[in-house]
Scaffold this motif. Structure first.
Motif, PDB file in Angstrom:
ATOM      1  N   GLU A   1       0.872  -1.406   0.146  1.00  0.00           N
ATOM      2  CA  GLU A   1       0.077  -0.116   0.131  1.00  0.00           C
ATOM      3  C   GLU A   1       0.857   1.219   0.123  1.00  0.00           C
ATOM      4  O   GLU A   1       0.347   2.256  -0.618  1.00  0.00           O
ATOM      5  CB  GLU A   1      -0.862   0.084   1.270  1.00  0.00           C
ATOM      6  CG  GLU A   1      -1.990  -1.071   1.117  1.00  0.00           C
ATOM      7  CD  GLU A   1      -1.616  -2.358   1.668  1.00  0.00           C
ATOM      8  OE1 GLU A   1      -0.380  -2.462   2.557  1.00  0.00           O
ATOM      9  OE2 GLU A   1      -1.989  -3.304   1.385  1.00  0.00           O
ATOM     10  N   THR A   2       1.851   1.167   0.945  1.00  0.00           N
ATOM     11  CA  THR A   2       2.790   2.278   0.845  1.00  0.00           C
ATOM     12  C   THR A   2       3.501   2.462  -0.569  1.00  0.00           C
ATOM     13  O   THR A   2       3.559   3.666  -1.014  1.00  0.00           O
ATOM     14  CB  THR A   2       3.894   2.197   1.960  1.00  0.00           C
ATOM     15  OG1 THR A   2       3.080   1.982   3.322  1.00  0.00           O
ATOM     16  CG2 THR A   2       4.698   3.523   2.104  1.00  0.00           C
ATOM     17  N   ARG A   3       4.040   1.417  -1.035  1.00  0.00           N
ATOM     18  CA  ARG A   3       4.611   1.488  -2.328  1.00  0.00           C
ATOM     19  C   ARG A   3       3.686   2.019  -3.510  1.00  0.00           C
ATOM     20  O   ARG A   3       4.096   3.002  -4.408  1.00  0.00           O
ATOM     21  CB  ARG A   3       5.143   0.034  -2.819  1.00  0.00           C
ATOM     22  CG  ARG A   3       6.216   0.123  -4.007  1.00  0.00           C
ATOM     23  CD  ARG A   3       6.775  -1.187  -4.332  1.00  0.00           C
ATOM     24  NE  ARG A   3       7.854  -1.292  -3.450  1.00  0.00           N
ATOM     25  CZ  ARG A   3       9.089  -0.852  -4.002  1.00  0.00           C
ATOM     26  NH1 ARG A   3       9.108  -0.155  -5.108  1.00  0.00           N
ATOM     27  NH2 ARG A   3      10.240  -1.156  -2.987  1.00  0.00           N
ATOM     28  N   LEU A   4       2.446   1.655  -3.498  1.00  0.00           N
ATOM     29  CA  LEU A   4       1.341   2.267  -4.328  1.00  0.00           C
ATOM     30  C   LEU A   4       1.268   3.720  -4.164  1.00  0.00           C
ATOM     31  O   LEU A   4       1.195   4.482  -5.054  1.00  0.00           O
ATOM     32  CB  LEU A   4       0.234   1.596  -4.228  1.00  0.00           C
ATOM     33  CG  LEU A   4      -0.769   2.000  -5.230  1.00  0.00           C
ATOM     34  CD1 LEU A   4      -0.541   1.726  -6.440  1.00  0.00           C
ATOM     35  CD2 LEU A   4      -2.123   0.992  -4.931  1.00  0.00           C
ATOM     36  N   LEU A   5       1.250   4.013  -2.866  1.00  0.00           N
ATOM     37  CA  LEU A   5       0.782   5.603  -2.764  1.00  0.00           C
ATOM     38  C   LEU A   5       2.148   6.371  -3.203  1.00  0.00           C
ATOM     39  O   LEU A   5       1.887   7.690  -3.644  1.00  0.00           O
ATOM     40  CB  LEU A   5       0.636   5.894  -1.066  1.00  0.00           C
ATOM     41  CG  LEU A   5      -0.661   5.467  -0.727  1.00  0.00           C
ATOM     42  CD1 LEU A   5      -0.725   5.570   0.813  1.00  0.00           C
ATOM     43  CD2 LEU A   5      -1.605   6.023  -1.372  1.00  0.00           C
ATOM     44  N   LEU A   6       3.266   5.980  -2.916  1.00  0.00           N
ATOM     45  CA  LEU A   6       4.439   6.496  -3.078  1.00  0.00           C
ATOM     46  C   LEU A   6       4.793   6.598  -5.071  1.00  0.00           C
ATOM     47  O   LEU A   6       4.960   7.538  -5.424  1.00  0.00           O
ATOM     48  CB  LEU A   6       5.890   5.984  -2.700  1.00  0.00           C
ATOM     49  CG  LEU A   6       7.015   6.648  -2.511  1.00  0.00           C
ATOM     50  CD1 LEU A   6       6.633   8.176  -1.841  1.00  0.00           C
ATOM     51  CD2 LEU A   6       7.867   5.911  -1.684  1.00  0.00           C
TER      52      LEU A   6
END
Length: 141
Positions: free
Chosen positions: A7-12
């Motif tokens: 999820e964090t990788r997608l937001l970044l």
């Protein structure tokens, strides 16, 4: 961006794509800045903008970090005009003799570091600290 949850990788990924879009980069320029292999199709970039994260790759992670830091420095430099970032990247620069975007495209990560160091003096301090001799040691002539 290494070792983060999906999820964090997608937001970044979405944040980086927003930055590249705000700089009005062409698809080929985005691909070269990110160091993506081969010819990436437009559909892949659309997926990155919405629901697909960048692949886990240390080189891509470093480049993404530089781009985030450059964008942050440009926001500090031009706090009242988001359009100035795109303009600054494409205008010839006195230190480089060409536009900063050209430096980044031609020199890859090294060019990104050069541009970031120009925008953020603390990067120069960090680079110089790494080049300084250990305490108690003098530079040999």
């Amino acid at each position: 961006m290494t070792e983060m949850n999906p999820e964090t990788r997608l937001l970044l990924t979405k944040a980086i794509m927003q930055i590249l879009d705000s700089w009005r980069l062409q698809q080929e320029e985005m691909q070269r800045l990110l160091g993506l292999p081969g010819k990436v199709r437009g559909l892949t970039f659309q997926k990155y903008r919405s629901h697909f994260a960048f692949p886990e790759d240390p080189a891509l992670d470093r480049r993404a970090d530089y781009l985030l830091r450059i964008a942050g420095a440009l926001r500090t430099t031009y706090p009242t005009s988001a359009q100035m970032a795109a303009r600054w990247l494409r205008m010839p620069h006195r230190r480089f003799g060409r536009p900063p975007l050209a430096v980044m495209l031609e020199r890859g990560e090294e060019g990104m570091v050069q541009v970031l160091a120009d925008l953020d003096c603390t990067v120069c301090w960090d680079l110089n600290d790494n080049l300084s001799p250990p305490e108690g040691k003098a530079l040999s002539s």
